[in-house]
Scaffold this active site. Structure first.
Site: not given
Length: 794
Positions: A362, A489
């Site tokens: 992304w 994350e």
């Protein structure tokens, strides 16, 4: 020009390294890489040795391998993809009176290498004394053509300095080049061991062709070379070809002061479907075009291409020579990653190395395409066309997950999901909204109706359908998106991640607007008014969590209720945390790997008040450890917006210099494209305050105390203009095209032929925010010194 910094000389338009540092070769092979979006060649020496990590890459060319799972699970991707080091055509070995020219032997009395951002070439100059005392001067120059996308060209010159000398050159095409991989996965290592099977070889006069095919992915590659030779009389040549090697050998006696000059033209092509004769014809034609253009013609085309790019994209920085160099280095490599990708992905490392297995993430849409949309929009369009070409795979993935629409992959080369780790892979559904956001930004900046009709509308509609099937209405009538992972994350599989929900809301609204602009396209997608109404309703009722007690937005629902990470008791050597602590512990604590909620403040800034931005920024600064190269640029943008200008300057320096300073200690595997794009973002969106919400363009420029002036250029709807920032004022100038409507600190104005100078209002940012212990960015040193405490990242 200032003194060398970490081996590199500080120059505004070049990157030069003097002397040979064998232990730094892998690092400089990445920074000196040349590419055009289709072909990438690492900056290894023409002689092949000494070397760190050789590499020649074709965008989209990969081999497959099994993905490892301790336990199988439904919906897990089955096959991984890894970029292949294809046939190496850079190799030109030199023998001086039977002694191999090798920088590790004899003595190099002078040696430098220079990457020139204006000519698009890498040059090398070496004066060498052989072990037996022979003296030669070697000069090489290479380019990967921006104008002839299949072509690489190398000029190799040798001049005897002390006596008449017999010189022999060996110019190779070498497939299955032996390399050492640093992967711990034996499946990947096996896939990369001799990945190419020979199918065809040919050699005649000065030209040769090799054709190979991968064993599992079934991709076919053709590589070809041709040569022009300028030499004294008595030249002898031979050429041979076999499965993995084609070699032209040139031998001649060269008088002292005369020059042997070899110009080597290379052409590459690959396909999943085309035959051997078809690929051979393709590379033969590319070679014919290159030879017809000639070396001087290719140089002239390269310079003209870059002149046009810099006329749109250049950023001038007064007051920090090192940052000036790093910014142009960053823009040059962003251009190299995407200029001629032509419906291929832009990998996270570009084509500079094998890091991340050559996958695209992304990062491309959220960081790199922001730069290209406003500097080289046709490259942004081509990258989005690649996403559109993978829609069928994204639909299949959504169907496999029990969803409608399109679920784009977390990481991939060909469009299929390659992430074996569910929480930080498939669960990161925000990638589909990131792609739709890039589509909407490109459409607003270009007005490209052909692209919207042919690609954009379908991407927006299918990603909108994903959100409708992924989310649901709760008992209060709010639209929820549960069980997803946002950009951070260290916080996985959470409910109502604010970034994801806001980006999904924008996705739904943009899809509705596009389908209404093109009702015939919508009809072809079976989108009716009822479905468009459902999209708008879900967007209107999207849940955006807010912590009333703390006055901030939780990164995800309940995040601010988690226990804080004990930063004071975390040793600095334990960063990055993911290498020293279990994800289980990271997921349940308030510790942020990379800007997440803060990224929402940038991309969805129209959803927050100025006061909310300031409070949110302060809150998350104290919890963000920047264990990712994606973080510093976003923190720079928002630090500048809320008024912490010197902090923004520090973060910008970290983003721009991440590869030149090798902050991560992994630049040997390739450059970090998103962080390089962060240099542009830090200047344009940060100190320029540029925002592009709802197709309207706003600027809120401010200058940090350490810089004297910033001037950047950009393009909107074929109009080029510049923004020049001083401490107390900003000047807007139209360079070409029609006038552009913008706002300056909320004041509407028009950028036209007459420069417009407007004052910059003061701002009181309040007390400076604090960062976790030991994780504050290094202070910038305008005189060009390396930061004392660079932050290690992954």
């Amino acid at each position: 020009m200032s003194a060398p910094v970490e081996g590199y000389e500080c120059d505004p338009w070049r990157l030069r390294w003097r002397g040979l540092a064998v232990d730094q070769l892998q690092r400089t092979e990445s920074t000196f890489a040349l590419a055009n979006g289709h072909i990438g060649i690492r900056g290894t020496f023409e002689e092949g040795e000494p070397r760190g990590l050789p590499g020649t890459y074709l965008n989209g060319f990969y081999e497959e391998h099994e993905l490892p799972y301790a336990e199988a699970g439904y919906g897990y991707p089955e096959a991984g993809q890894t970029v292949v080091n294809v046939t190496d055509g850079k190799i030109i070995r030199l023998l001086v009176e039977d002694e191999p020219f090798d920088m590790r032997y004899g003595t190099a009395t002078a040696h430098d290498r220079t990457l020139d951002f204006r000519t698009g070439t890498l040059t090398r100059n070496t004066d060498w004394v052989s072990p037996t005392g022979r003296q030669v001067r070697v000069r090489t120059e290479r380019l990967v053509s921006f104008t002839q996308r299949a072509v690489v060209a190398i000029r190799y010159e040798v001049e005897p300095l002390d006596a008449d000398t017999q010189l022999v050159l060996q110019s190779d095409l070498l497939a299955n080049e032996p390399i050492e991989t640093d992967t711990s996965d034996p499946r990947v290592a096996a896939a990369l061991q001799n990945p190419l099977e020979a199918e065809f070889d040919f050699a005649d006069e000065f030209r040769a062709v090799l054709v190979h095919r991968t064993r599992r992915s079934g991709l076919r590659i053709a590589a070809a070379m041709d040569h022009l030779i300028e030499s004294p009389d008595g030249l002898r040549t031979t050429i041979t070809a076999e499965d993995d090697l084609a070699r032209l050998t040139v031998a001649v006696d060269v008088p002292r002061g005369k020059v042997l000059r070899l110009t080597k033209f290379l052409a590459y092509g690959w396909s999943a479907q085309r035959s051997i004769p078809a690929l051979r014809a393709q590379v033969d034609a590319a070679l014919a075009g290159a030879v017809q253009t000639g070396w001087d013609g290719l140089l002239a085309e390269q310079r003209a291409f870059l002149d046009d790019f810099w006329a749109t994209a250049d950023i001038e920085v007064d007051g920090d020579p090192e940052l000036q160099q790093a910014t142009r280095f960053a823009l040059f490599h962003i251009l190299q990653a995407g200029a001629r990708g032509e419906s291929r992905a832009i990998p996270g490392k570009g084509l500079t190395g094998p890091g991340y297995d050559g996958h695209a993430f992304w990062d491309t849409e959220t960081f790199v395409l922001q730069v290209l949309t406003y500097t080289m929009p046709e490259a942004a369009r081509d990258a989005l066309r690649w996403r559109h070409s993978t829609l069928d795979k994204a639909r299949d993935r959504a169907k496999q997950l029990g969803l409608r629409g399109a679920a784009f992959p977390w990481r991939s080369i060909n469009g299929a999901e390659c992430s074996a780790y569910w929480p930080a892979g498939t669960a990161a559904f925000h990638v589909s909204a990131d792609i739709s956001d890039a589509v909407a930004r490109y459409l607003a900046a270009t007005g490209d109706e052909d692209f919207e009709r042919g690609c954009g509308c379908e991407i927006l509609a299918e990603t909108a359908r994903l959100w409708m099937s992924l989310g649901h209405y709760d008992s209060h009538g709010r639209f929820r998106i549960d069980g997803v992972t946002g950009p951070d994350e260290y916080s996985a599989v959470a409910d109502n991640n604010v970034y994801t929900n806001l980006m999904a809301r924008r996705n739904l609204r943009e899809a509705a607007a596009s389908c209404e602009r093109f009702p015939d396209v919508a009809a072809g997608l079976d989108v009716d008014q009822a479905e468009i109404g459902e999209w708008r309703e879900a967007a209107a009722r999207m849940l955006v969590p807010y912590d009333e007690e703390r006055g901030v937005h939780p990164q995800s629902e309940g995040f601010t209720e988690h226990r804080d990470w004990d930063f004071e008791q975390t040793p600095l050597e334990d960063y990055p945390l993911l290498l020293h602590y279990p994800y289980f512990d990271l997921y349940r604590k308030q510790v942020v790997k990379q800007a997440d909620l803060v990224l929402a403040l940038h991309l969805c800034g129209d959803s927050f008040s100025p006061e909310e931005k300031a409070r949110n920024f302060k809150y998350y600064e104290a919890r963000t450890v920047r264990d990712s190269s994606l973080s510093a640029a976003t923190q720079a943008v928002i630090a500048a917006e809320v008024g912490h200008l010197d902090l923004a300057y520090d973060y910008l320096g970290e983003a721009a210099l991440t590869d030149l300073h090798d902050v991560h200690n992994n630049v040997q595997n390739g450059l970090h494209m998103a962080s390089l794009a962060g240099a542009w973002l830090g200047f344009v969106a940060g100190f320029g305050g540029m925002r592009d919400h709802n197709g309207e363009y706003a600027f809120a420029p401010r200058l940090p105390s350490t810089l004297d002036r910033i001037r950047f250029r950009m393009c909107i709807r074929d109009s080029r203009f510049s923004v020049e920032i001083h401490a107390d004022r900003a000047t807007y100038r139209l360079l070409s095209g029609k006038p552009v409507e913008i706002t300056h600190h909320g004041r509407v104005c028009t950028v036209d032929e007459e420069p417009t100078t407007l004052p910059i209002p003061p701002i009181d940012p309040g007390p400076a925010p604090t960062q976790p212990a030991g994780r504050a960015p290094s202070r910038r040193h305008p005189e060009g010194l390396r930061p004392e405490n660079p932050v290690p990242q992954t």
